[in-house]
Design a protein around this motif. Structure first.
Motif, PDB file in Angstrom:
ATOM      1  N   GLY A 151     -39.222   2.450  41.703  1.00 18.71           N
ATOM      2  CA  GLY A 151     -39.841   3.438  40.676  1.00 18.71           C
ATOM      3  C   GLY A 151     -38.843   3.870  40.061  1.00 18.71           C
ATOM      4  N   SER A 152     -37.494   3.278  40.203  1.00 14.75           N
ATOM      5  CA  SER A 152     -36.526   3.996  39.133  1.00 14.75           C
ATOM      6  C   SER A 152     -35.314   3.168  38.999  1.00 14.75           C
ATOM      7  N   LEU A 153     -34.346   3.281  38.102  1.00 14.73           N
ATOM      8  CA  LEU A 153     -33.324   2.332  37.896  1.00 14.73           C
ATOM      9  C   LEU A 153     -32.111   3.036  38.062  1.00 14.73           C
ATOM     10  N   ALA A 154     -31.242   2.579  39.280  1.00 11.35           N
ATOM     11  CA  ALA A 154     -29.906   3.151  39.285  1.00 11.35           C
ATOM     12  C   ALA A 154     -28.878   2.392  39.541  1.00 11.35           C
ATOM     13  N   GLU A 155     -27.705   2.877  40.081  1.00 10.77           N
ATOM     14  CA  GLU A 155     -26.536   1.946  40.123  1.00 10.77           C
ATOM     15  C   GLU A 155     -26.466   0.790  41.213  1.00 10.77           C
ATOM     16  N   ASP A 156     -27.896   1.075  42.068  1.00  7.80           N
ATOM     17  CA  ASP A 156     -27.731  -0.053  43.088  1.00  7.80           C
ATOM     18  C   ASP A 156     -28.727  -1.002  42.928  1.00  7.80           C
ATOM     19  N   ASN A 157     -29.625  -0.762  41.655  1.00  8.58           N
ATOM     20  CA  ASN A 157     -30.463  -1.813  41.151  1.00  8.58           C
ATOM     21  C   ASN A 157     -30.388  -2.244  39.666  1.00  8.58           C
ATOM     22  N   VAL A 158     -29.413  -1.755  38.879  1.00  9.82           N
ATOM     23  CA  VAL A 158     -29.506  -1.842  37.601  1.00  9.82           C
ATOM     24  C   VAL A 158     -29.190  -3.443  37.030  1.00  9.82           C
ATOM     25  N   ARG A 159     -28.472  -3.968  38.126  1.00 10.48           N
ATOM     26  CA  ARG A 159     -28.292  -5.475  37.890  1.00 10.48           C
ATOM     27  C   ARG A 159     -29.402  -6.330  37.711  1.00 10.48           C
ATOM     28  N   ILE A 160     -30.774  -5.880  38.136  1.00  8.72           N
ATOM     29  CA  ILE A 160     -31.661  -6.616  37.992  1.00  8.72           C
ATOM     30  C   ILE A 160     -32.230  -6.667  36.529  1.00  8.72           C
ATOM     31  N   LEU A 161     -31.782  -5.732  35.790  1.00  3.99           N
ATOM     32  CA  LEU A 161     -32.139  -5.535  34.221  1.00  3.99           C
ATOM     33  C   LEU A 161     -30.721  -6.189  33.471  1.00  3.99           C
ATOM     34  N   GLN A 162     -29.688  -5.690  33.768  1.00  6.16           N
ATOM     35  CA  GLN A 162     -28.245  -6.287  33.016  1.00  6.16           C
ATOM     36  C   GLN A 162     -27.328  -6.256  34.217  1.00  6.16           C
ATOM     37  N   ASP A 163     -26.456  -7.288  34.103  1.00  2.79           N
ATOM     38  CA  ASP A 163     -25.554  -7.640  35.091  1.00  2.79           C
ATOM     39  C   ASP A 163     -24.405  -7.876  34.278  1.00  2.79           C
ATOM     40  N   GLY A 164     -23.520  -6.973  33.754  1.00  2.00           N
ATOM     41  CA  GLY A 164     -22.275  -7.015  32.882  1.00  2.00           C
ATOM     42  C   GLY A 164     -22.751  -7.567  31.685  1.00  2.00           C
ATOM     43  N   LYS A 165     -22.253  -8.656  31.235  1.00  2.00           N
ATOM     44  CA  LYS A 165     -22.748  -9.302  30.004  1.00  2.00           C
ATOM     45  C   LYS A 165     -24.031  -9.956  30.083  1.00  2.00           C
ATOM     46  N   THR A 166     -24.559 -10.175  31.324  1.00  2.00           N
ATOM     47  CA  THR A 166     -25.597 -11.164  31.510  1.00  2.00           C
ATOM     48  C   THR A 166     -26.971 -10.456  31.550  1.00  2.00           C
ATOM     49  N   ARG A 167     -27.781 -10.660  30.441  1.00  2.00           N
ATOM     50  CA  ARG A 167     -29.139 -10.144  30.397  1.00  2.00           C
ATOM     51  C   ARG A 167     -29.910 -10.694  31.442  1.00  2.00           C
ATOM     52  N   VAL A 168     -30.420 -10.051  32.539  1.00  2.00           N
ATOM     53  CA  VAL A 168     -31.213 -10.284  33.664  1.00  2.00           C
ATOM     54  C   VAL A 168     -32.610 -10.594  33.355  1.00  2.00           C
ATOM     55  N   ARG A 197     -35.285  10.140  32.842  1.00  2.00           N
ATOM     56  CA  ARG A 197     -34.301  10.476  31.993  1.00  2.00           C
ATOM     57  C   ARG A 197     -33.175   9.837  32.621  1.00  2.00           C
ATOM     58  N   ASP A 198     -32.715   9.938  34.129  1.00  2.00           N
ATOM     59  CA  ASP A 198     -31.931   9.325  34.554  1.00  2.00           C
ATOM     60  C   ASP A 198     -31.977   7.861  34.706  1.00  2.00           C
ATOM     61  N   SER A 199     -33.087   7.191  34.793  1.00  2.00           N
ATOM     62  CA  SER A 199     -33.275   5.803  34.705  1.00  2.00           C
ATOM     63  C   SER A 199     -33.160   5.182  33.205  1.00  2.00           C
ATOM     64  N   ALA A 200     -33.317   5.896  32.263  1.00  2.00           N
ATOM     65  CA  ALA A 200     -32.965   5.458  30.858  1.00  2.00           C
ATOM     66  C   ALA A 200     -31.577   5.727  30.482  1.00  2.00           C
ATOM     67  N   ALA A 201     -30.973   6.662  31.313  1.00  2.00           N
ATOM     68  CA  ALA A 201     -29.453   6.674  31.059  1.00  2.00           C
ATOM     69  C   ALA A 201     -28.637   5.580  31.738  1.00  2.00           C
ATOM     70  N   THR A 202     -29.065   5.256  33.045  1.00  2.00           N
ATOM     71  CA  THR A 202     -28.529   4.092  33.658  1.00  2.00           C
ATOM     72  C   THR A 202     -28.709   2.765  33.014  1.00  2.00           C
ATOM     73  N   ALA A 203     -29.791   2.709  32.093  1.00  2.00           N
ATOM     74  CA  ALA A 203     -30.077   1.392  31.344  1.00  2.00           C
ATOM     75  C   ALA A 203     -29.019   1.524  30.117  1.00  2.00           C
ATOM     76  N   GLU A 204     -28.946   2.460  29.599  1.00  2.00           N
ATOM     77  CA  GLU A 204     -28.059   2.547  28.389  1.00  2.00           C
ATOM     78  C   GLU A 204     -26.577   2.478  28.740  1.00  2.00           C
ATOM     79  N   LYS A 205     -26.373   2.963  30.017  1.00  2.00           N
ATOM     80  CA  LYS A 205     -24.939   2.641  30.436  1.00  2.00           C
ATOM     81  C   LYS A 205     -24.641   1.230  30.568  1.00  2.00           C
ATOM     82  N   ALA A 206     -25.445   0.516  30.973  1.00  3.47           N
ATOM     83  CA  ALA A 206     -25.600  -0.824  31.292  1.00  3.47           C
ATOM     84  C   ALA A 206     -25.573  -1.615  30.029  1.00  3.47           C
TER      85      ALA A 206
END
Length: 642
Positions: A225-242, A265-274
């Protein structure tokens, strides 16, 4: 013991062709054995409508509170049980004929079950309608919870790698989407939660591999139910669009991560940081149980609707009551007042308050018959050619975006869809205005980005109960003055089976981009008026060229005097002269084209039941091509011998 789903594998419906064509359903093992050449239903399941471009029109949003250029919407919709999604529509009007495409960006064709198939491709008539409105369509991969029959071995089979690290199931998913003409896949893994971090990593690798080969085509369902540092790589992994996007589980409404509340807000910020937009996250809203607040979600992310079809179908007797069907749809999408410009604050749904509509009306020729894609009868050029319910979204027109906004406020004009009569398809637009109405009404219908010149012809096909036309005019707003509507006078030109075609052109000073298109209705209106067509053309459209070589591929006895048929034909030869594109094909019984058997965009059709007429020895069948304005070609012929 070998799991039936993951060992030898099953491929639903493909073992025989003695059945109607259905949307394909697979298990992980069976999709590996699939290839288009081995699929007898392959042509029945191909969508023929390319994804239309569309624009966000900021000149006149339906609702001034909506968030321009912000949130998007994904909708998970079930049209039938997993194994029962007929390829070319149904002979029943009780079908979820989605009509508010302007608020949807991605349609997930919902389905999948442990005992029916885990991988479901969308049927083509739904894809056709969505693409006509500029909406992407995703098939569904569903690994149910263990308590609902889910098996870890199915997940293992799905994630199997070759020696070179590639994923064969991913290759097949991409191949199927490209062949059948849809846009991607929704991945929902709820079976194996025993090693979340490991499974997450395996699916991340799977999605990264797939996205490299088919960008922007995979949505992941994130159970946390959220996006954080421990699962953000399922969306974006460095330069790789997942993943193209993520559907956040309903847990976003109450989840806590440690001692700190983890918000959207935190989930959106995590995505934007990635390096991704927060709008690539879709906050789940559970429409069946009423969970989730769209007003909270749209501030930071996009919206994911689970089963917006549910309440509409339930409230309308599973779609049988068409008036209640449209009432339910309007309530969900534009609010209880049935007016997208007036959705009160605090309204549970009424998504017009939060989402700005998008339009595919970008160029001419533009033609609509106000056909919703289902009905209780079918009409061709004003003649009834079928009596009885039907639903086929391949035939749905671009739906009016302003449904319904009438100016001035409290105007007497009452528009609605009508199933009692039509010019093409099963629906017309009925305009009601009391005799005592004193003021003219403006009825905006479509946003547009369409060039208009003095050579542009506007046409309306209408049927009044009395011969009065002065009350009806075209309304057009140009980009240079988007809130000011010009009036274009209409004159009757021809009569067609009780309907009248009216035409008009702008005066010599009008030139620019039309951003709104609608009607002026001026009192007195002597009686209800039905509109069966609205078109914008710069050149006359004739009938498309006729198909050829109609053949009965298979005749299936159902009883002594009844058969099912698989028909195939060829389109007109390449280079055949035509001033009109193909809209669809129609299949008729009899050379007089008085009894419609069905319609399709494909060059094949399944006749569910053809009954022998008394003791006839032969039944003639014909197929014709239909152009955008309803002009019909000559026919290809064959006969059924009894």
């Amino acid at each position: 013991m070998t799991c039936v789903a993951c060992g030898p594998g099953l491929i639903h419906h493909f073992s025989t062709v003695h059945h109607p064509p259905y949307a394909p359903v697979w298990y992980p093992a069976s999709i590996l054995r699939w290839s288009p050449g081995d699929d007898p239903d392959r042509e029945f399941n191909q969508s023929r409508v390319p994804l239309a471009p569309r624009e966000l029109n900021t000149y006149r949003p339906m609702n001034q509170q909506s968030r321009v250029e912000k949130a998007r919407v994904a909708a998970c919709v079930a049209f039938a049980a997993t194994p029962n999604n007929l390829s070319q529509g149904v002979l029943d009007h009780a079908f979820y004929a989605c009509g508010y495409w302007q608020y949807i960006d991605i349609l997930v064709f919902w389905g999948g079950a442990a005992g029916e198939g885990l991988i479901l491709a969308p049927n083509p008539h739904v894809t056709d309608a969505a693409h006509r409105h500029g909406v992407r369509v995703f098939g569904n991969v569903f690994f149910p919870e263990a308590g609902s029959g889910g098996r870890s071995c199915c997940v293992d089979a799905f994630l199997t790698r070759r020696a070179d690290g590639s994923f064969p199931v991913a290759d097949k998913l991409i191949e199927a989407a490209r062949f059948y003409g849809f846009d991607g896949w929704f991945i929902n893994q709820e079976t194996d939660r025993s090693g979340d971090d490991q499974r997450h990593g395996e699916f991340r690798d799977f999605l990264a591999y797939a996205s490299e080969r088919k960008p922007d085509g995979f949505m992941w369902y994130e159970l946390s139910g959220s996006l954080a540092e421990d699962n953000v790589r399922i969306l974006q992994d460095g330069k790789t669009r997942v993943s193209d996007s993520i559907f956040l589980d309903y847990a976003w409404m109450s989840e806590r991560r440690g001692d700190k509340r983890h918000t959207l807000r935190d989930s959106a910020a995590t995505a934007e940081k990635a390096g991704r937009s927060g709008r690539d996250l879709y906050a789940g809203l559970e429409t069946v149980q009423g969970r989730g607040d769209p007003e909270v979600a749209v501030k930071h992310v996009s919206l994911a609707l689970f089963r917006p079809d549910h309440e509409t179908m339930k409230a309308s007797g599973n779609g049988r009551d068409l008036e209640k069907f449209h009432e339910g749809e309007a309530t969900f999408w534009v609010g209880g007042r049935r007016d997208p410009s007036d959705v009160p604050q605090g309204t549970r749904w009424g998504l017009a308050r939060y989402i700005v509509e998008r339009t595919p009306v970008l160029r001419d020729p533009f033609v609509t018959h106000f056909n919703t894609g289902h009905g209780t009868a079918y009409y061709a050029q004003g003649k009834r050619v079928r009596t009885g319910g039907w639903a086929n979204l391949s035939l749905q027109d671009v739906m009016p975006l302003y449904r319904w906004v009438v100016d001035p406020e409290r105007a007497a004009l009452k528009p609605r869809f009508d199933y009692e009569d039509a010019f093409e398809g099963g629906t017309s637009l009925l305009l009601l205005m009391p005799h005592e109405a004193a003021r003219p009404s403006l009825l905006p219908l479509f946003q547009a980005q369409m060039r208009v010149t003095p050579q542009t012809e506007f046409s309306v096909v209408a049927k009044p109960d009395e011969e009065e036309w002065e009350c009806l005019e075209i309304a057009v707003a140009l980009k240079q003055a988007p809130q000011e509507f010009l009036r274009i006078r209409l004159e009757p030109q021809e009569r067609i089976n009780g309907w009248v075609r009216l035409r008009g052109t702008p005066d010599s000073t009008v030139s620019g981009t039309a951003v709104q298109l609608g009607l002026w209705v001026r009192p007195p209106v002597p009686a209800p008026i039905r509109l069966g067509q609205l078109s914008v053309l710069t050149a006359e459209l004739a009938a498309p060229p006729a198909p050829t070589d109609l053949k009965i591929q298979q005749s299936i006895p159902l009883s002594l005097n009844r058969r099912a048929l698989r028909l195939r034909w060829k389109p007109a030869a390449a280079g055949a002269p035509s001033s009109s594109p193909l809209r669809h094909y129609e299949v008729y019984r009899g050379e007089d084209r008085s009894v419609l058997l069905g319609a399709t965009l494909n060059t094949c059709f399944y006749v569910e039941s053809l009954e022998r007429d008394r003791l006839e020895k032969e039944t003639p069948l014909v197929v014709c091509a239909v152009g955008p304005t309803g002009h019909r070609s000559g026919v290809a012929k064959t006969v059924v011998e009894w």
